[in-house]
Motif scaffolding. Sequence first.
Motif, PDB file in Angstrom:
ATOM      1  N   UNK A 279       0.992  -1.102   0.240  1.00  0.00           N
ATOM      2  CA  UNK A 279       0.179  -0.096   0.211  1.00  0.00           C
ATOM      3  C   UNK A 279       0.877   1.214  -0.434  1.00  0.00           C
ATOM      4  N   UNK A 280       0.441   2.229  -0.283  1.00  0.00           N
ATOM      5  CA  UNK A 280       0.839   3.857  -0.744  1.00  0.00           C
ATOM      6  C   UNK A 280       0.445   4.346   0.753  1.00  0.00           C
ATOM      7  N   UNK A 281       1.652   4.084   1.839  1.00  0.00           N
ATOM      8  CA  UNK A 281       0.802   4.609   3.343  1.00  0.00           C
ATOM      9  C   UNK A 281       1.997   6.456   3.476  1.00  0.00           C
ATOM     10  N   UNK A 282       1.356   6.934   3.741  1.00  0.00           N
ATOM     11  CA  UNK A 282       1.230   8.475   4.162  1.00  0.00           C
ATOM     12  C   UNK A 282       1.705   8.609   5.466  1.00  0.00           C
ATOM     13  N   UNK A 283       2.600   9.389   6.101  1.00  0.00           N
ATOM     14  CA  UNK A 283       2.213   9.390   7.584  1.00  0.00           C
ATOM     15  C   UNK A 283       1.741  10.679   7.886  1.00  0.00           C
ATOM     16  N   UNK A 284       1.004  11.349   8.779  1.00  0.00           N
ATOM     17  CA  UNK A 284       1.398  12.540   8.988  1.00  0.00           C
ATOM     18  C   UNK A 284       1.373  12.658  10.661  1.00  0.00           C
ATOM     19  N   UNK A 285       2.580  13.267  11.140  1.00  0.00           N
ATOM     20  CA  UNK A 285       2.840  13.263  12.238  1.00  0.00           C
ATOM     21  C   UNK A 285       2.313  14.350  13.263  1.00  0.00           C
ATOM     22  N   UNK A 286       2.081  13.390  14.560  1.00  0.00           N
ATOM     23  CA  UNK A 286       2.322  14.341  15.403  1.00  0.00           C
ATOM     24  C   UNK A 286       2.706  15.372  15.731  1.00  0.00           C
ATOM     25  N   UNK A 287       2.424  17.262  15.910  1.00  0.00           N
ATOM     26  CA  UNK A 287       3.260  17.994  16.297  1.00  0.00           C
ATOM     27  C   UNK A 287       3.874  17.956  17.181  1.00  0.00           C
ATOM     28  N   UNK A 288       5.472  18.014  17.526  1.00  0.00           N
ATOM     29  CA  UNK A 288       6.298  17.480  18.405  1.00  0.00           C
ATOM     30  C   UNK A 288       5.907  19.540  19.559  1.00  0.00           C
ATOM     31  N   UNK A 289       6.324  19.553  20.569  1.00  0.00           N
ATOM     32  CA  UNK A 289       5.735  20.588  21.856  1.00  0.00           C
ATOM     33  C   UNK A 289       7.096  21.385  21.602  1.00  0.00           C
TER      34      UNK A 289
END
Length: 178
Positions: free
Chosen positions: A82-92
Amino acid sequence: LPIFLAFLLSLFILLFHLLVVMVSLFCIIFFFFFKQKTAYEMLRSLVGSEMCIRDRCNPRDHVVMVTPGFDAHIKAAAILDLDLTGVSLEQPALNPPSCTAAEWKLDLTKLRAAITHETKVLILNTPSAPIGKVFTREELEGVAEIVQCFPELIVLTDEVYEHIVYDGRSHVRIATLK
């Protein structure tokens, strides 16, 4: 020689079955003595998520995952091509070792940009592993607003740690939102 090969194959099959029996006995003993469902729930989560993804997606379909998250979903996406796109949580802004999981934020604009009409599945861990981020009702409502723009999109939530929340927080299932 063919008889010897048949013997080796039979021996291999026997050893494999013994291994399966030993693993099964270990699981039974673990559940009986410790009376914990976590290992079973984790196994069920893995099998269930891969089956959901496999049922919904074809090779090279687009999947979005909020990261960091459970690496088994990433591996399942790779296995299923599958074509997986990650959306990262914003680091504090603070140094990550000194901050809490609640301080990690999901940028809804980035999530919206990652999801297209070609996206089949959104994978969301809450509470997320490895940082323990428990998404608030408000954050999940923001995700739900985005998801409603894509009627064909399935949200796969991994909530195996739903009972492990701290600091007075509570776990909210995105499926319970209106």
